[in-house]
Scaffold this active site. Sequence first.
Site, PDB file in Angstrom:
ATOM      1  N   ARG A  76     -33.964  -8.641  12.695  1.00 18.93           N
ATOM      2  CA  ARG A  76     -33.437  -8.774  11.338  1.00 18.93           C
ATOM      3  C   ARG A  76     -32.227  -7.854  11.189  1.00 18.93           C
ATOM      4  O   ARG A  76     -32.342  -6.651  11.418  1.00 18.93           O
ATOM      5  CB  ARG A  76     -34.519  -8.385  10.319  1.00 18.93           C
ATOM      6  CG  ARG A  76     -34.008  -8.311   8.904  1.00 18.93           C
ATOM      7  CD  ARG A  76     -35.102  -7.931   7.887  1.00 18.93           C
ATOM      8  NE  ARG A  76     -34.493  -7.818   6.577  1.00 18.93           N
ATOM      9  CZ  ARG A  76     -34.572  -6.747   5.782  1.00 18.93           C
ATOM     10  NH1 ARG A  76     -35.297  -5.705   6.126  1.00 18.93           N
ATOM     11  NH2 ARG A  76     -33.948  -6.732   4.627  1.00 18.93           N
ATOM     12  N   HIS A 120     -27.662  -6.515   1.787  1.00 17.43           N
ATOM     13  CA  HIS A 120     -28.423  -5.272   1.943  1.00 17.43           C
ATOM     14  C   HIS A 120     -27.601  -4.153   1.288  1.00 17.43           C
ATOM     15  O   HIS A 120     -27.182  -3.199   1.945  1.00 17.43           O
ATOM     16  CB  HIS A 120     -28.695  -5.010   3.430  1.00 17.43           C
ATOM     17  CG  HIS A 120     -29.834  -4.064   3.699  1.00 17.43           C
ATOM     18  ND1 HIS A 120     -30.932  -4.386   4.479  1.00 17.43           N
ATOM     19  CD2 HIS A 120     -30.057  -2.794   3.288  1.00 17.43           C
ATOM     20  CE1 HIS A 120     -31.755  -3.351   4.535  1.00 17.43           C
ATOM     21  NE2 HIS A 120     -31.250  -2.370   3.820  1.00 17.43           N
ATOM     22  N   GLU A 165     -34.546  -5.705  -0.996  1.00 12.48           N
ATOM     23  CA  GLU A 165     -35.067  -4.737  -1.968  1.00 12.48           C
ATOM     24  C   GLU A 165     -34.232  -4.656  -3.239  1.00 12.48           C
ATOM     25  O   GLU A 165     -33.635  -3.606  -3.542  1.00 12.48           O
ATOM     26  CB  GLU A 165     -35.135  -3.348  -1.327  1.00 12.48           C
ATOM     27  CG  GLU A 165     -36.027  -3.275  -0.127  1.00 12.48           C
ATOM     28  CD  GLU A 165     -36.269  -1.838   0.354  1.00 12.48           C
ATOM     29  OE1 GLU A 165     -35.543  -0.928  -0.082  1.00 12.48           O
ATOM     30  OE2 GLU A 165     -37.179  -1.633   1.145  1.00 12.48           O
ATOM     31  N   ASN A 288     -41.169  -5.263   2.219  1.00 11.58           N
ATOM     32  CA  ASN A 288     -40.921  -3.952   2.828  1.00 11.58           C
ATOM     33  C   ASN A 288     -41.892  -2.984   2.192  1.00 11.58           C
ATOM     34  O   ASN A 288     -42.020  -2.942   0.958  1.00 11.58           O
ATOM     35  CB  ASN A 288     -39.504  -3.454   2.514  1.00 11.58           C
ATOM     36  CG  ASN A 288     -38.426  -4.228   3.255  1.00 11.58           C
ATOM     37  OD1 ASN A 288     -38.720  -5.148   4.016  1.00 11.58           O
ATOM     38  ND2 ASN A 288     -37.182  -3.852   3.013  1.00 11.58           N
ATOM     39  N   TYR A 290     -43.350   1.176   2.551  1.00 13.26           N
ATOM     40  CA  TYR A 290     -43.352   2.489   3.210  1.00 13.26           C
ATOM     41  C   TYR A 290     -44.503   3.352   2.742  1.00 13.26           C
ATOM     42  O   TYR A 290     -45.147   4.036   3.520  1.00 13.26           O
ATOM     43  CB  TYR A 290     -42.010   3.200   2.972  1.00 13.26           C
ATOM     44  CG  TYR A 290     -40.908   2.539   3.766  1.00 13.26           C
ATOM     45  CD1 TYR A 290     -40.689   2.888   5.084  1.00 13.26           C
ATOM     46  CD2 TYR A 290     -40.140   1.516   3.211  1.00 13.26           C
ATOM     47  CE1 TYR A 290     -39.718   2.262   5.846  1.00 13.26           C
ATOM     48  CE2 TYR A 290     -39.163   0.877   3.970  1.00 13.26           C
ATOM     49  CZ  TYR A 290     -38.953   1.252   5.288  1.00 13.26           C
ATOM     50  OH  TYR A 290     -38.006   0.618   6.036  1.00 13.26           O
ATOM     51  N   GLU A 348     -39.915  -4.797   6.768  1.00 12.69           N
ATOM     52  CA  GLU A 348     -39.645  -3.387   7.097  1.00 12.69           C
ATOM     53  C   GLU A 348     -40.914  -2.581   6.923  1.00 12.69           C
ATOM     54  O   GLU A 348     -41.620  -2.718   5.919  1.00 12.69           O
ATOM     55  CB  GLU A 348     -38.611  -2.742   6.147  1.00 12.69           C
ATOM     56  CG  GLU A 348     -37.185  -3.084   6.412  1.00 12.69           C
ATOM     57  CD  GLU A 348     -36.219  -2.384   5.445  1.00 12.69           C
ATOM     58  OE1 GLU A 348     -36.506  -1.255   4.992  1.00 12.69           O
ATOM     59  OE2 GLU A 348     -35.178  -2.992   5.157  1.00 12.69           O
TER      60      GLU A 348
HETATM   61  C1  FCB Z   1     -35.522   0.782   2.745  1.00 13.69           C
HETATM   62  C2  FCB Z   1     -34.165   0.173   3.034  1.00 13.69           C
HETATM   63  C3  FCB Z   1     -33.652   0.464   4.422  1.00 13.69           C
HETATM   64  C4  FCB Z   1     -33.975   1.880   4.838  1.00 13.69           C
HETATM   65  C5  FCB Z   1     -35.439   2.166   4.675  1.00 13.69           C
HETATM   66  C6  FCB Z   1     -35.871   3.530   5.142  1.00 13.69           C
HETATM   67  O1  FCB Z   1     -35.623   1.027   1.376  1.00 13.69           O
HETATM   68  O2  FCB Z   1     -34.214  -1.229   2.883  1.00 13.69           O
HETATM   69  O3  FCB Z   1     -32.280   0.185   4.437  1.00 13.69           O
HETATM   70  O4  FCB Z   1     -33.205   2.756   4.111  1.00 13.69           O
HETATM   71  O5  FCB Z   1     -35.771   2.026   3.323  1.00 13.69           O
END
Ligand code: FCB
Length: 440
Positions: A76, A120, A165, A288, A290, A348
């Site tokens: 990607r 992006h 995002e 995505n 985290y 992600e």
């Molecule tokens: C996400 C973004 C990516 C990168 C990661 C750590 O929010 O999409 O570009 O910064 O975090």
Amino acid sequence: MPDPSSLPFLWGTATASYQIEGAVAEGGRTASIWDTFAHTPHKIERAETGDVACDHYHRYKEDVALIRELGVKAYRFSISWNRILPEGKGKPNPRGVDFYDRLIDALSGAGITPFVTLFHWDLPQTLQDRGGFTDRDIAGWFSEYAARTAMLFGDRVKHWIMLNEPSVFACLGHAMGVHAPGLADPKAFFATTHHLNLAQGMAVKGLRSIDGSFQLGTTLNVQLGVAADDSEASALMAQKHNDLWNDSFLGPLLTGKYPDRVISDIEPFIQPGDLEITRQKIDFLGINHYSRVHIKANPKATLGYEQVAPPAELPRTSFEWEINPAHFRDLLLSVHNRYLCPPIIITENGAYFEDTLSGEDKVHDARRIEFLDGYIHAMLEARESGVDIRGYFIWSMLDNFEWACGYRPTFGIVRVDFDTLKRTRKDSFYWFRDFIKDHP
Ligand code: FCB
């Protein structure tokens, strides 16, 4: 309905244009809002910029060889709007097109399926000068750019991701002022939220009519907010975060509705018929993820709250992001249960941990491996429980320019020395390579 865990699954890795390409003044490229923002004093740690970044523009062949060696079948990356259309609209720039032609051909030659993100966050500066995403015209500008790009590369690229995002772009760029374009204005934030949804919907419609075989999706950052303290104010604000960050993007796309609690703020920007455009049948939903986030009421903040570090007892990455794979599994189940979802692709997931180079060319990033192992297993558990997940992309293939934090946060499974631009495979690279061999 087939059992989702029996369907084919794609392993991949991800990057984004401004974070890796460099070559900002080459090949007819004009400035994006990230060039402007990065060159504004005090916006980026140590005044770093993406001017050179990983120099991927010149080293893409070496990078494609690394991706091939990793053994993933999908990659990607995002296209820089201002490299393709230096004026933001109008005639494509042949030298910009040529770069992506060569990249896509190199990927095809290596047997790697490209997943292309159209936006992006690097909006052409010239369009920001006309109001950017606060101006409703952006929906037309974006869908025109999306259609042109799809026509240029659609013979070889079938998987298209409209936006990356939108919640982060709207919130950090228009309410908190810590990302480009650097605004901290609630009106700009609400307008941008709606115009992102509208632009995305128009682009999906346009691409659908160009090629019925396209696989169209978008990428949302889905991160649940929890109250950081026992106060009622923080509990309310965590709910507000969930409305604004998660459901104001999932809702318009999947059900044609904004959450009840935010509609009055967004209503001034909605015109008749808009919510039919924002609601589109997509082929996959990119998620995505985290970390869940800890929300504290703060009446001085533009939206009335701020995100704070997790409580001291919780494990975290070097970014102060909570490590909680079980929450990731539950989140996927909850999105699946609350929305009638298309197949999900994790576009992600990954972690910043401080790395050290041992000897000449070793990076023993055991904590990143442990993180990835935990999150991948959590995702596989959600899949076993019936969530239709079709792919997982690690963020990121390379250490890169991590927005306002510059080059400090290293997310890559490949280390980049930003003085020499030398690439070094980290232990996590080998770990992922072996993991996907065992999980074809
Ligand atoms: C996400 C973004 C990516 C990168 C990661 C750590 O929010 O999409 O570009 O910064 O975090």
